[in-house]
Design an enzyme around this catalytic site. Structure first.
Site, short mmCIF file in Angstrom:
data_model
loop_
_atom_site.label_atom_id
_atom_site.label_comp_id
_atom_site.label_asym_id
_atom_site.label_seq_id
_atom_site.Cartn_x
_atom_site.Cartn_y
_atom_site.Cartn_z
N CYS A 59 14.60 3.27 4.79
CA CYS A 59 14.39 3.36 6.23
C CYS A 59 12.93 3.13 6.61
O CYS A 59 12.05 3.00 5.77
CB CYS A 59 14.86 4.72 6.73
SG CYS A 59 13.85 6.08 6.12
N ALA A 62 10.34 5.50 5.27
CA ALA A 62 9.98 5.20 3.88
C ALA A 62 8.96 4.07 3.82
O ALA A 62 8.02 4.10 3.02
CB ALA A 62 11.23 4.82 3.08
N ARG A 93 6.62 7.49 -5.41
CA ARG A 93 6.16 6.13 -5.70
C ARG A 93 4.96 6.23 -6.63
O ARG A 93 4.20 7.18 -6.56
CB ARG A 93 5.79 5.40 -4.40
CG ARG A 93 7.00 4.78 -3.73
CD ARG A 93 6.66 4.17 -2.41
NE ARG A 93 5.69 3.10 -2.51
CZ ARG A 93 5.99 1.82 -2.85
NH1 ARG A 93 7.21 1.49 -3.10
NH2 ARG A 93 5.06 0.92 -2.90
N HIS A 193 6.63 -0.75 7.82
CA HIS A 193 5.38 -1.43 7.46
C HIS A 193 4.66 -1.87 8.73
O HIS A 193 3.46 -1.66 8.88
CB HIS A 193 5.66 -2.68 6.61
CG HIS A 193 6.46 -2.42 5.38
ND1 HIS A 193 7.36 -3.31 4.88
CD2 HIS A 193 6.50 -1.35 4.56
CE1 HIS A 193 7.92 -2.82 3.79
NE2 HIS A 193 7.42 -1.63 3.58
#
Lengths: 540, 459
Positions: A59, A62, A93, A193
């Site tokens: 999503c 994230a 991550r 992003h």
């Protein structure tokens, strides 16, 4: 030989599309195309996933908190929402960060407002404010970022207003800013992003004109998240060549790096998908040109270094770069030769991310391996077909919801690093600015290119074509391996790496050689399950 | 230092959770759904929830974790997720052909108020649910309770949708499994078999999340509670719930629905909790405890007695879920260790009450649950006065490395070590495994940290 390997792929569509309900099949049809570098086909990408199809996509939160802001060490990232989102994005991550004992590092911490039902009913702004006060009292950070989760947008909490309010209340030069990165926005991580890029630009980039570092040639590397130490490998290599890395967006990054990034003279874009917005905005407002770059693969790394040399146009820099390349390539070639004995002619499939499924084909080429199929999880058409298609991309409702910010020239600090004429001359010499050719330009005719691969399609790919290695993420890993095919994780590198730069290429060769040599796959059938097994009998 | 900004100084913290000792409901529902044979978990919300849960569960189990999502967009968040779920049901049955789809909600679909009963009946009316297949659901708002609550809610849904009383009682005892490892469930079933008790375990992740490598992948492995067994739970003579937080609601539901009486005991972790489980099963299944079980118990006692000096008085900090922390704390006390700091992010009075009783002879012990009870606070307590051992999930590693404390991985998720899928922590055998792990960690620490002249050949 390659043709023989690729030709069976041509029936893939017939094999998979039938099972889908009619409308779904029609939609998936457009997301599955065959490679043809001379005549690049159109692919459907960055559109909604069909509910129930079992996607690997995540999503917006994230993409924003996890990917872009996660690797920065000295911002307190508070997730505003129920506990889960902060929990799942906590150390999951592998964005490494290197600090000395005095550096601030909040990466091993998870911060959340842990919203309860009363906050959902009556609003969560007061709890968020209190959480920021507590964070400040405990840690005295220079910056706090707030990340919105799904319910925040629905109940109308205004994280931006809270940020402004708290910045005023706390004072002391603290920087507080929010992200409207609710998970339901957009169609994948990609929206996150974009949202992250916008806020980086609005709240961090250009806040500090201090020129850091001692080397003459100053660049930023954008879209590099330091998974497994990739950014370390890149930085080491650049320094060796005499190039100053001002900021990495955002692997191993800090507030100071973001704030001084505009003092660099060139932006290199690694992951085009996740960071091209920042590159564009920095060019518009500060006059810093950008070029697509790739440090994945030894040849790609050499090419990227040469591009930098050419850009700065200094002969001594170019000579130094050639010297470094020659020196590094010795070891690289030896390692490639060694690995190639085991890897040559083997086949790979790559379904990951928004750039890696492209970049890693370089490394497989260097190993003499053939990429049969590839695709992105959250790429857009330009990541497949090249930026030239951008004007023809239809903006749908899901993309329209994501803020586009208007960027103008900085009144005092706009400084075009190259004149129009210089750019033209460099372009004539073969440098490409503001461009990305996309994955398809480098995929052979007849290969399969599939966007947002479904679990079913993945199973079929393996069942039909038995690649020697499948590259994807943790969610796919054990499904694929149960089928007896090794899966290499390209999100987290299976806890290996770095894979970037020359050093990384060698690591990758070794790791793929290790996978190709792994013998356990050959033992799956028990001796008594093998055909040749004959039951022994006693002869009396 | 990994957690270099943690200091011993606690502040009055009411709103900020730092390093949580819990996560959200839906992941618990997803985990529990794998305990039903032929079941596909479905997350009704944004894609990210499903992706995060699958990743987190995969990191822990190192097994395929496949689940579907309603893939909410901004539009569905405004107009409701009905169309998404109906479409998902259609796609799922066409492509993935599960026997059962277990839908759970998320904070998103809960906040907008999607009515799952109504949406699923709409899908049925439209013929999207093939004959013989089922779509069940439970509500798991992420802003209430924790992952433990979600697990419980999914198990309640199993009872609600499947348990049936035919009025013909069967001589079987239901074992409602709380949140534990498949290896733990396997061990409990082995004990029941050893005792010749007829049992139905639900949920049952054995054979689903601990499968072997065969070269074949199947989305629905052979394991899990079968639909017929799940239905038959309504005819069982008794139900034993294993773990108060995870199973009480399901036990109550089953009693109300099918008149099956129940008892909730702790998950059999450690000596006394296993004793109680064995007694309960013996009584309610009406079977004697065989010598083989008594022998397993005696071997555990032998191990503890032989190494008692290493355990005595050792201060232990632990975090995790109430259903495992309670019997674990009790077991540490059986070992003459001192559980001094215990933290769970899962809210509830039961934990506090049990801890008060268990820890009455350890006045220095501190425990906390719910809001404010996080791993950051536990670390602060450790900084105030140190401990000899830390027990918790992989997030404890950062504390253990900083403070140089022997660390036992226990709970969820364990993302950095192997073993939990293979070696149970339940029953006497599991307690033996656990005791050996604790003992070896303490001994390793002693070897590593003592002066050279104190290194012992024999310990």
């Amino acid at each position: 030989m390659e043709k023989d390997i690729l030709s069976p792929l041509s029936t893939f569509k017939e094999e998979v599309l039938d099972i889908y309900p009619k409308k779904v099949g029609k939609k998936r049809d457009k997301a599955i195309v065959f490679g043809d570098p001379d005549n690049i086909p159109q692919i459907q990408a960055n559109v909604r996933t069909v509910p129930g199809i079992i996607t690997q996509r995540g999503c917006t939160y994230a993409g924003c908190k996890g990917v872009v802001l996660g690797p920065t060490r000295d911002i307190i990232n508070i997730t505003h929402g129920p506990i889960g989102c902060a929990f799942y994005s906590w150390l999951t991550r592998r964005n490494q960060t290197r600090t000395d004992q005095y550096d601030t590092n909040y990466i091993p911490y998870a911060f959340s407002t842990d919203m309860q039902d009363s906050n959902i009913v009556f609003g969560g702004e007061e709890k968020l404010k209190a959480a920021i006060r507590e964070a400040y009292e405990l840690f005295h950070p220079r910056a706090i970022a707030i990340f919105s989760t799904c319910p925040v947008g629905l109940i109308g909490d205004d994280v931006h207003r809270v940020a402004r309010h708290m910045m005023e209340e706390i004072g002391n030069g603290i920087n507080i800013f929010g992200f409207s990165c609710e998970g339901y926005r957009g169609v994948s991580q990609s929206a996150g992003h974009h949202i992250a890029n916008n806020q980086l630009y609005k709240h961090l980039i250009g806040r500090d004109d201090t020129v850091t570092g001692s080397l003459k040639y100053r660049i930023n590397v954008l879209g590099e998240y330091n998974i497994g130490g990739d950014a370390f490998a890149i930085e080491t290599l650049l320094e060796k060549c005499g190039i100053q890395l001002v900021a990495t967006f955002s692997g191993n990054s800090s507030l100071d790096q973001f704030q001084t990034a505009h003092t660099a003279d060139l932006n290199l874009v690694m992951c085009h998908r996740s960071i091209n917005y920042v590159a564009e905005m920095m060019e518009t407002s500060f006059g810093i040109p950008w070029m697509k770059a790739n440090f994945i693969g030894a040849e790609a790394t050499a090419k990227t270094l040469r591009k930098i040399g050419k850009y700065f146009g200094d002969e001594s820099l170019c000579l130094k770069i050639e010297e470094v390349i020659t020196e590094e390539m010795k070891e690289v070639e030896a390692a490639a030769q060694q690995a190639m004995k085991k890897t040559k002619g083997k086949t790979a499939m790559l379904f990951v991310g928004g750039s890696r499924a492209h970049h890693y084909q370089e490394l497989f080429n260097e190993l003499g391996m053939i990429t049969l199929a590839a695709g992105y999880e959250f790429g857009h058409r330009d990541d497949y077909e090249g930026r030239r298609v951008i004007p023809s991309i239809v903006i749908d409702a899901d993309s329209r919801n994501i803020e586009e910010i208007t960027v103008t020239q900085d009144p005092t600090r706009y400084n075009p690093r190259k004149t129009k004429e210089e750019i033209e001359a460099l372009t004539a010499e073969g440098l490409e600015f503001n461009g990305y050719e996309g994955m398809m330009a480098e995929m052979k005719k007849g290969t399969l290119i599939i966007d947002d691969l479904s679990h079913y399609e993945m199973e079929k790919l393996i069942e039909l074509y038995h690649p020697d290695i499948f590259c994807a993420g943790i969610k796919e890993k054990f499904c694929v391996q149960k089928m007896g095919i090794p899966l290499k994780q390209l999100h987290n590198y299976d806890y290996g790496g770095p894979y970037a730069a020359f050093e990384g290429a060698i690591n990758f060769y070794n790791d793929i050689e290790q996978i190709a040599c792994c013998t356990i796959w050959k033992e799956i059938k028990a001796p008594w399950e093998k055909e040749a097994y004959v039951e022994a009998t006693y002869a009396y | 230092m990994l957690l270099k900004h943690t200091t011993p100084k606690e502040i009055d913290r009411k709103s900020l959770t730092i390093n949580p000792a819990k996560t959200c409901q839906p992941i618990g529902a997803m985990y529990a759904a794998f305990g039903l044979n032929g079941c596909l978990p479905h997350s009704h919300g944004s894609q990210g929830c499903c992706a995060y849960h699958r990743s987190t569960l995969t990191r822990h189990f190192k097994e395929p974790i496949v689940a579907s999502t309603s893939s909410f967009s901004e539009g569905s968040s405004v107009f409701g997720g009905s169309a998404n779920l109906v479409q998902a049901i259609d796609t799922i049955f066409n492509v993935y052909d599960p026997l059962i789809v277990a839908v759970h909600t998320t904070c998103l679909s809960e906040t907008i108020g999607d009515d799952l009963t109504q949406i699923i009946s709409k899908a049925a009316e439209e013929g999207k649910i093939p004959e013989g297949k089922m779509v069940i659901h439970c509500n798991t708002p992420s802003y209430v309770g924790s992952h433990v609550t979600g697990y419980s809610n999914q198990v309640v849904a199993f009872v609600k949708f499947f348990s049936t009383s035919t009025m013909k009682k069967r001589n079987a005892v239901n074992l409602v499994a709380g949140w534990m490892e498949p290896s733990d469930m396997r061990e409990i079933k082995r004990m029941a078999k050893e005792m010749e008790a007829r049992t139905i375990m639900f949920p049952d992740m054995t054979g689903v999340l601990d499968t072997g490598l065969t070269g074949k992948y199947t989305m629905y492995p052979h394991g899990g509670t079968t639909l017929s067994d799940m239905k038959a739970t309504g005819d069982s003579r008794f139900t034993i719930g294993l773990g108060e937080y995870c199973t009480t609601d399901a036990c109550i539901k089953l009693e109300n629905k099918c008149k099956v009486k129940f008892e909730v005991v702790d998950i059999p972790i450690g000596l006394k909790a296993t004793d109680r489980f064995v007694m309960s099963l013996s009584r309610h299944a009406n079977v004697p405890v065989p010598d083989s079980i008594t022998e397993e118990r005696s071997k555990l006692l032998d191990l503890i007695a032989d190494n008692q000096k290493y355990f005595y008085g050792k201060r232990v900090a632990l975090f995790g879920d109430p259903d495992t922390l309670v019997p674990l704390t009790e077991f540490l006390i059986s070992l003459d260790m001192k559980p001094v700091y215990i933290v769970t992010g899962t809210p509830g009075k039961g934990f506090d009450e049990r801890m008060a009783t268990l820890l009455k002879d350890i006045p220095e012990a501190k425990y906390m649950s719910g809001a404010g009870a996080d791993i950051f606070r536990l670390h602060q307590w450790i900084k105030q006065e140190g401990v000899d051992m830390l027990i918790g999930n992989t997030y404890g590693k950062y504390i253990s490395l900083d403070e140089n404390i022997p660390f036992i991985r226990f709970g969820f998720p364990i993302a950095d070590r192997a073993g939990h899928n293979y070696f149970p922590k339940t029953g006497y055998v599991g307690a033996t495994n656990l005791t050996i792990q604790i003992l070896n960690a303490l001994m390793d620490y002693q070897d590593r940290t003592c002066p050279e002249e104190k290194v012992e050949f024999q310990m």
